[in-house]
Design a protein around this motif. Structure first.
Motif, short mmCIF file in Angstrom:
data_model
loop_
_atom_site.label_atom_id
_atom_site.label_comp_id
_atom_site.label_asym_id
_atom_site.label_seq_id
_atom_site.Cartn_x
_atom_site.Cartn_y
_atom_site.Cartn_z
N ALA A 44 -7.95 -0.08 -2.72
CA ALA A 44 -6.68 0.48 -2.28
C ALA A 44 -5.51 -0.32 -2.86
N VAL A 86 -13.93 3.43 0.30
CA VAL A 86 -14.37 2.89 1.58
C VAL A 86 -15.75 3.40 1.95
N GLY A 137 -13.14 -1.21 -0.25
CA GLY A 137 -12.11 -0.20 -0.08
C GLY A 137 -10.72 -0.80 -0.03
N VAL A 138 -10.57 -1.93 0.66
CA VAL A 138 -9.28 -2.61 0.70
C VAL A 138 -8.86 -3.04 -0.70
N TYR A 150 -7.27 5.32 2.47
CA TYR A 150 -7.98 4.21 3.09
C TYR A 150 -8.25 4.49 4.57
N VAL A 178 -4.04 -4.96 5.59
CA VAL A 178 -4.15 -3.64 6.20
C VAL A 178 -3.54 -3.62 7.60
N ALA A 191 -9.26 6.58 -2.85
CA ALA A 191 -9.23 5.46 -1.92
C ALA A 191 -10.21 5.67 -0.77
N LEU A 209 0.85 -1.19 0.00
CA LEU A 209 0.00 0.00 0.00
C LEU A 209 0.89 1.24 0.00
#
Length: 558
Positions: free
Chosen positions: A401, A389, A397-398, A135, A260, A385, A127
């Motif tokens: 991202a 979410v 969103g993940v 995010y 994450v 990003a 990321l």
């Protein structure tokens, strides 16, 4: 000791570390009590499950982690990500929801441990900063909207940011004044202490004060919802009764949490470690994330990662080791054994204030400003990003991202920086002529640099840029020197592209095409396909200056 670096630190413990570690441990424990309950509710679990999720991880991480300050345990982003994924699978069954949550912690643990064995610690860099800023901001906005009902008393049915805000606006007449007052007052205490007395556990002070106020003032308690009965005692180890189908359904959620949570853990741990003179091992941290989640799931908890605030506070208090976590764990045990009746009287609005304060902390306004100053395109990437979410959901969103990070990385590699180089004697080397106007271009010689590995995504661009540069460069070029210092690798497409390029260059009247400063791997690959002289058209030089000496010698100007 390889798998237990924390134990190695504890074995070398010094007497002078006791005082700061004990003070920091008591402070972190005081922070954990309200935060664990609040984040459990955020995860859709009864508040006592927050303690179940933190108790074992505190002890385990103290033994297996490489950070001496990382505050492991429940964290709002991980909690809401888990709740989103499990909620869709549980289909409204509360008992099944609890089972799946502890099952998810075990799956997260297994994925992380397997990842560490495969040496996948590098995924902490997947990321990019813009995407991570966006995010985390999206998570913060989602946290804010998730607490509207508990903070104001307005019933909210929607599950996403904008519909929740719309419901609040339509139901503003239903705001309960007492609930709002408790929530706003608690939030003011948390934010005020964070600003002016950061070493004081603001969440504990706020929740404790709100509990006393609601209990003491007649007529307030009936209108302000409280936590309710909290079971006393320690949790019993147990494996959740999940099926293979459940496990397979949980794997995508677990992958998102690992990505994450691990990224956040490593970034937080590294920032503190750099200030205190020790290093973080990403692969060991991935293993630590795995075993802490396994321990949480075994005690009926839910997925955990780490908290930036619970990491920064002990570091600011001068703590030296993870004895802080052991002290905090002891306070959690005491809370579970003796404070159940008191915990049951905590107003839910006060816990909502703890979550809202956490949301304010992770909405990275400074990050957006910094990105805007450096690169407006990256700032817009962060906005995209965040919208991924709040408009869709956390899992989307993940995925968005990660996708954006990969697209940005591929875009930069597909269209990398390149330059024509010139001789700058006073700098003792060859430099970019655009950056150094005094650099001299040797008549009859073009030195060109491409700053990226050559592979299928940028081979055509490399060929086009070389030919275009030759066409634009003044004078009749006799030699072309390709500076391969930035070309760290070649794939099969790149080798074919170089073959085609040398064929095109042969028709332009060049007397020699050379590569300079190529690494051993690149040279071996060029030899395998017979691109290097004497079998092939490319001449190899270890340095640019070596190629230039040959050029000058050939022209009689050396």
């Amino acid at each position: 000791m390889t798998l237990l670096p924390g134990l190695a630190v504890l074995r070398g413990y010094q007497r002078g570390w006791w005082r700061p570690d004990l003070v920091a441990g008591a402070t972190v424990g005081a922070m954990l009590i309200p935060q664990s309950m609040a984040y459990a509710e955020l995860a859709g679990m009864p508040p006592e499950y927050g303690f179940y999720a933190v108790l074992a991880p505190l002890v385990v991480y103290a033994l297996v982690g490489t950070s001496r300050h990382l505050g492991v345990g429940p964290e709002p982003g991980t909690a809401i990500l888990a709740a989103t994924g499990v909620g869709a699978i549980a289909a409204g069954d509360p008992a099944r929801y609890l089972v799946l949550m502890s099952g998810l912690a075990l799956v997260v643990g297994a994925v992380a441990v397997l990842g560490s064995l495969a040496r996948l610690g590098f995924i902490a860099s997947v990321l990019s900063k813009p995407v991570l800023v966006g995010y985390i901001t999206g998570i913060g906005l989602t946290l804010l909207s998730s607490q509207i009902a508990a903070f104001t008393g307005v019933p909210i049915e929607a599950g996403r940011f904008f519909p929740r805000v719309a419901e609040l606006l339509r139901g503003v007449d239903d705001v309960d004044a007492a609930t709002l007052a408790v929530g706003a007052g608690s939030l003011a205490v948390v934010l005020g202490l964070r600003r002016w007395a950061p070493q004081v556990p603001g969440a504990l002070v706020a929740v404790g004060s709100a509990t006393l106020l609601v209990w003491a003032l007649p007529g307030v308690a009936p209108g302000v919802p409280v936590v309710g009965a909290v079971p006393q005692g320690l949790p019993s180890p147990a494996l959740p009764p999940v099926s293979l189908g459940d496990v397979l359904a949980l794997v995508p959620v677990a992958l998102g949490i690992v990505l994450v949570g691990f990224t956040d853990n490593v970034l937080t741990a590294r920032s503190i470690a750099a200030r205190h003179g020790y290093r973080i091992d990403p692969n060991q941290e991935l293993f630590a994330l795995g075993v802490t989640n396994l321990s949480s799931g075994a005690l009926q908890g839910f997925p955990v990662s780490s908290s930036a605030s619970r990491t920064a506070v002990p570091a600011a208090l001068g703590s030296r080791t993870q004895v802080v976590s052991l002290v905090a764990a002891a306070l959690v045990v005491a809370t579970l054994l003796f404070l159940g009746p008191v915990l049951g009287q905590i107003p839910r609005a006060a816990l909502a204030a703890v979550i809202v304060a956490a949301a304010f902390a992770i909405i990275d306004v400074r990050g957006y400003r910094a990105l805007w100053r450096v690169s407006r395109s990256e700032a817009l990437l962060a906005v995209a990003a965040a919208l991924g979410v709040v408009v869709f959901d956390v899992l989307v969103g993940v995925l968005l991202a990660v996708t954006l990070s990969v697209v940005v990385a591929l875009g930069r590699i597909a269209r990398p920086h390149d330059a024509v180089l010139g001789d700058q004697p006073e700098l003792d080397g060859w430099v970019e002529v655009d950056a150094y106007p005094g650099a001299r271009i040797e008549p009859g010689l073009l030195v060109y640099r491409f700053d990226a590995p050559l592979f299928f995504l940028n081979t055509d661009r490399f060929r086009t840029r070389v030919l275009d540069t030759l066409e634009r460069n003044p004078g009749d070029e006799e030699w072309l020197v390709l500076d391969f210092e930035g070309v760290g690798g070649l794939d099969a497409t790149a080798l074919d592209g170089l073959t085609d390029l040398t064929g095109s260059l042969a028709g332009l009247g060049l007397k020699r095409v050379a590569v300079a400063r190529a690494n051993d791997q690149v040279v071996r690959r060029l030899r395998k396909v017979h691109l290097l002289a004497p079998e092939g058209p490319l001449h190899h030089y270890p340095t640019i200056n070596a190629a230039v000496r040959d050029f000058r010698s050939a022209r009689g100007t050396g």
